[in-house]
Every structure is written in structure tokens, then in C-alpha cells.
Enzyme design. Sequence first.
Site: not given
Length: 314
Positions: A233, A262, A280
Site C-alpha cells: 500500500r 489513488e 495498483h
Amino acid sequence: MRVLMCSPDLAAITDVLREALPEHEIVPTESDALARAAPNAEVIIPARTPIDAATIGSASRLRLIQQFGIGVDHVDLEAARARGIPVANAPAGPSGIGKAVAEFALMHLIAAGRLLPTHFRTLAARSIAVPFGASLFGSRVCIVGVGGVGSEIARLLKPFGATLIGVKRTPDPELADELGLAELYTADRLTEAVRNCGFVVLSVPLTDETHGLVNQSVLDAMPDGSVLVNVSRGPVVEREPLIDALDSGRLRAAGLDVFWEEPVDPADPVFEREVFATPHGASACDIFLRGTMEVVRGNIERMEAGQPLKYRVT
């Protein structure tokens, strides 16, 4: 039964849910429509959408929050506990996420180490002045987070003849032997673990303990010209020290699949550095879809049958 699939931009997940659960109503739900949709939902699949206390409180028919993946850091677990709503995830092993993310991490290690962004710029400039990067063969690699994902990363690195250093919250000598780790440190010795490691890869969950785990002290302990890869993360790494380390040459390059916010802004200054970046997407492949769907379907079927759920977080 109504199942809310949040983050409807992940259309592939919605498709496999509908195929696997044809008797249920799968409702793709935008984050701004979640408050209106939640009261009629029996199952919420968060994906990348925050599930806060207000949403949980308004979902009067809610019986299960089932993540389509590992991370539940964006679910208000205390609010779920207070209402007696179980929260479950899909762990790395049973879901296939471990292998999928490990494969992606290996790509990042190679791409960042071999300075792939500079290769792209060189190609665009019609130049032959290729950069000289760092190879994984015979290197020293620190895996921060030797869980389901980190263990798979270690297995993939074996053919490279790399010396593997692990960092794990609790000691596990048997796992260290199984994976062929030269050393296994606890998290409080992270700065010691990363010393002399040409590559460091992060595969930890985001918790209060791991937020800002890779800070100035950790980056200062890494050798000059090393490579940092993050498939965990974004907030696990402190942003400004990372940029400073890239600017100073402490880091040769970074491989980032996750970011502090994000979706990430493509104009983010971090991209002005030697950064190999992906949006991601480490788990986004066929084995993740198949494996995680089986976990999700199994838990929904157990819930309907009144059986104990698997992989509960709360």
C-alpha cells in the site's frame, strides 16, 4: 439476494460474480451511490471503495462484508464489529493473490533494477545510449512482509541465486528454513535488515504499525544505488523521503504499484524520477479472478446455509 459490487470500474470482477452467482442480483455501485444502495444490500463487496461507519449503520439488511482480495484497510472494522457484521477477505494462498502479486513484484524488481523507464525514454529519443542497471542474479534481496505474498516472492527469486533476507512481524524459523532465507528479522529491526540489500520489496498489509514503515531512517540504511519495490500500500512508504532518496541516488530506482492517493495523478512529481509505475494492478490476472471468486462464492453460500464463514477478519 442483493450483492453490491463497489468499484464498478472493475468490470471483470462484476462479470465473474454474475457468472458464479446467477441466482443473486449483482449491483455495480459507484461510491457516490453507495449511501442510497446500502440499505437494501445483504452483501457488500468493497473492492477499492471505502466502507465507513455511516454506510454500515445505514445497511439495515447487511449480513456480510466480503472483500474481493486481501486488504480491508478501507473498511471501518470497529463499526462492523459494533453491528455484529462479519468482515471476511480472500487470503493470498486460497485466492491465488499470492502468486499473482508475487509475479508482478518480480516484474517490478527486474524493470526498476534494469532502469526500464530510461530505456523507454532512450527508445523514444532514437538513441542507443542504453543505461546500465542492476541484475537480480546473485543480489541480496530483502522481503519486508513474509506472509502469503512475500513467501511466493521468495520462491520466485530462488532461480536467481539471490541471498534472501526476510522481515516478519513474528519469528518463524521453520518458514525461514522452508524458503531458504539467509536471515529473518522482526519489524523492529528493519533498518538492520535492509543494510547491504540491493533490492527491497514491500508486501505488508496497511495497518497502524506499517503506516510510514519505510521512513527516512530505513531509506538511509539502504546502500547507495539500491532499488525499492512497493506492491503493498502506498502509505507504507513516506513520500518525501522516497523522493529525496531517488534524487540523491541513494535509490537507483523504485517500482511502485501503489500510491498515497489513488487513482494517482499522472502529473505527480514522483514520475519525474526513475520510477517504474503501474496502477495498483498487481493482482489483476486470471488466477486472481478464478481463485478469489471461489473464496467469495464459498462464503456467500456458507452465509446462506448458516455455516461458519472462512477467512473472517472480524
